[in-house]
Design an enzyme around this catalytic site. Structure first.
Site: not given
Ligand code: HMG
Length: 394
Positions: A82, A114, A240
């Site tokens: 992609e 992906c 994935h």
């Molecule tokens: P974010 O704003 O960092 O989310 O975004 P958050 O604040 O909810 O924190 C993430 C996790 O860290 C949470 O855990 C928190 O609790 C934890 P969860 O509730 O999810 O279990 N956390 C901590 N843990 C330990 N110590 C701490 C601490 N503070 C917080 N101190 C997000 C996270 C993944 C949404 C963001 O990084 C993002 O948008 N990433 C890109 C999108 C993505 O990867 N999506 C995945 C599904 S889609 C997919 O897989 C397709 C893709 O590969 C593309 C394709 O297909 O081509 C992306």
């Protein structure tokens, strides 16, 4: 026909990475958020002389070398990506000449976020099963450089790398089961990258939900086609992996769908090994599932000879597939012989300042002025008369 599946695998990653503790400190975030909350320790960073083509070609060379076969054996060459380099010319054509694959070969690129690599893999499997391959092999390469941009929530979920999969009727690693895969496709806007943008756009929390919904849909389809089967049928599962924590969420969801009241209890046994290499590379989009599979074969302490393994591919937008295979006796030794942990250990750590500089330079990578050849490595030299130029491996 006897079984069809994966004969060999080749991995390519950039020789440079960012340490996630450094990135967390630079972004005023607790390091534990990136290390545990996201699940990444080191994130691959591609320098400006690396692109989707160089990663794909290096992975292809590694796969062919591992199987000790000549490029002439390849009758189908597909690159799932992609983050291609041209609206018309496929990454696979560049790879064809860089790797020396012959002219009597189908050469093309596949795209669905992906899922693009899995689409190519399923096509290649059917090409061999149908008899059209007539003894030839397919080379499917998943190659991507994931990019969300600095200071975004997606920044710690970037990465770069390629996995090349040699597909044949001599599956020395994993034979893949025909006909009974589970599929789920749904038009959603969870993650996308318009033609004018180098950075992906993403609705992060929605993308997580879309992934889980697609997992449920594909797994239900798989179970409809395989009555009575639950995930207890598998000795290992590879999902994935956009980031490690997502695989944990996926496994919890899958086990809950199976009616398991303690859905996390099997995570260490069935999934943890799949994340050891992914945690040191980050998201490589199309290749992430296959890096997870490779990681399982390379690092699982459980003997998997003859055992069934479950695989889940998700591509935003969206299309997903749940499918299964059987590990060939000796496959773990074959993958361990590649010494992939050593490949990752040999990389150079870059500072946050250097990483940010690289990100800025990559903005204009498609118009990079032609540089002089240097060193023996395969590299992207830049553009001459609107044509990308590569230095082949010396
Ligand atoms: P974010 O704003 O960092 O989310 O975004 P958050 O604040 O909810 O924190 C993430 C996790 O860290 C949470 O855990 C928190 O609790 C934890 P969860 O509730 O999810 O279990 N956390 C901590 N843990 C330990 N110590 C701490 C601490 N503070 C917080 N101190 C997000 C996270 C993944 C949404 C963001 O990084 C993002 O948008 N990433 C890109 C999108 C993505 O990867 N999506 C995945 C599904 S889609 C997919 O897989 C397709 C893709 O590969 C593309 C394709 O297909 O081509 C992306």
């Amino acid at each position: 026909m006897s079984s069809v599946g994966i004969e060999a695998i080749g991995l390519a990653v950039p020789p440079t990475y960012v340490d996630m503790v450094d990135l967390a400190r630079a972004r005023n975030v607790e390091p534990s958020k990136y290390l545990e909350g996201i699940g990444t320790t080191r994130m691959a960073v591609a320098l400006p002389d690396e692109d989707t083509v160089t990663l794909a070609a290096r992975a292809a060379q590694a796969a062919l070398a591992s199987a000790a076969i000549s490029p002439d054996a390849i009758g189908l060459l597909a690159v799932g990506t992609e983050t291609g380099v041209d609206h018309s010319k496929p990454v696979a054509s560049y790879v064809q000449s860089l790797v020396g694959i012959g002219r009597r070969c189908r050469v093309f690129e596949t795209k669905h976020a992906c899922y693009g690599g899995t689409a190519a893999l399923q096509l290649a499997l059917d090409w061999i099963r149908s008899g059209s391959a007539a003894g030839q092999k397919a080379l499917v390469i998943c190659s991507d450089i994931a990019r969300y941009g600095l200071h975004t929530a997606g920044e710690p979920t970037q990465g770069a790398g390629a996995v090349a999969i040699l597909v044949s009727d001599d599956p020395k690693l994993v034979s893949l089961e025909p006909h009974k895969t589970g599929i789920y496709a749904h038009d959603v806007h969870d993650f996308w990258r318009p033609l004018y943008s180098k950075d992906a756009f993403v609705d992060g929390p929605y993308s997580v939900q879309c992934y889980l919904d697609a997992l449920a849909g594909a797994y239900q389809h798989f179970r409809d086609k395989n009555p009575g089967v639950t995930s207890d049928a598998f000795a290992a599962l590879a999902y994935h992996v956009p980031y490690g924590k997502m695989a944990r969420k996926a496994h919890r969801h899958l086990r809950s769908l199976d009616g398991d009241p303690t859905p996390d209890a099997t995570f260490d046994r069935l999934v943890a090994s799949s994340l050891s290499l992914c945690a040191q590379v980050g998201n490589i989009y199309t290749g992430s599932l296959y890096l997870a599979l490779t990681s399982t074969l390379a690092t699982s302490p459980t003997p998997l000879d003859g055992q069934r393994i479950g695989l889940f591919s998700y591509g935003s937008g969206s299309c997903a597939e749940f499918f299964a295979g059987t590990v060939t006796p000796g496959a773990q030794d074959r993958v361990r012989a590649l010494d992939l942990p050593a490949l990752l250990d040999a990389r150079r750590q870059v500072s946050i300042a250097e990483y940010e500089q690289v990100m800025a330079e990559r903005e204009s990578i498609d118009q990079r002025p032609l540089g002089a050849p240097a060193g023996p490595a395969l590299r992207y030299l830049g553009v001459d008369a609107n044509k990308r130029v590569y230095q082949p491996a010396g």
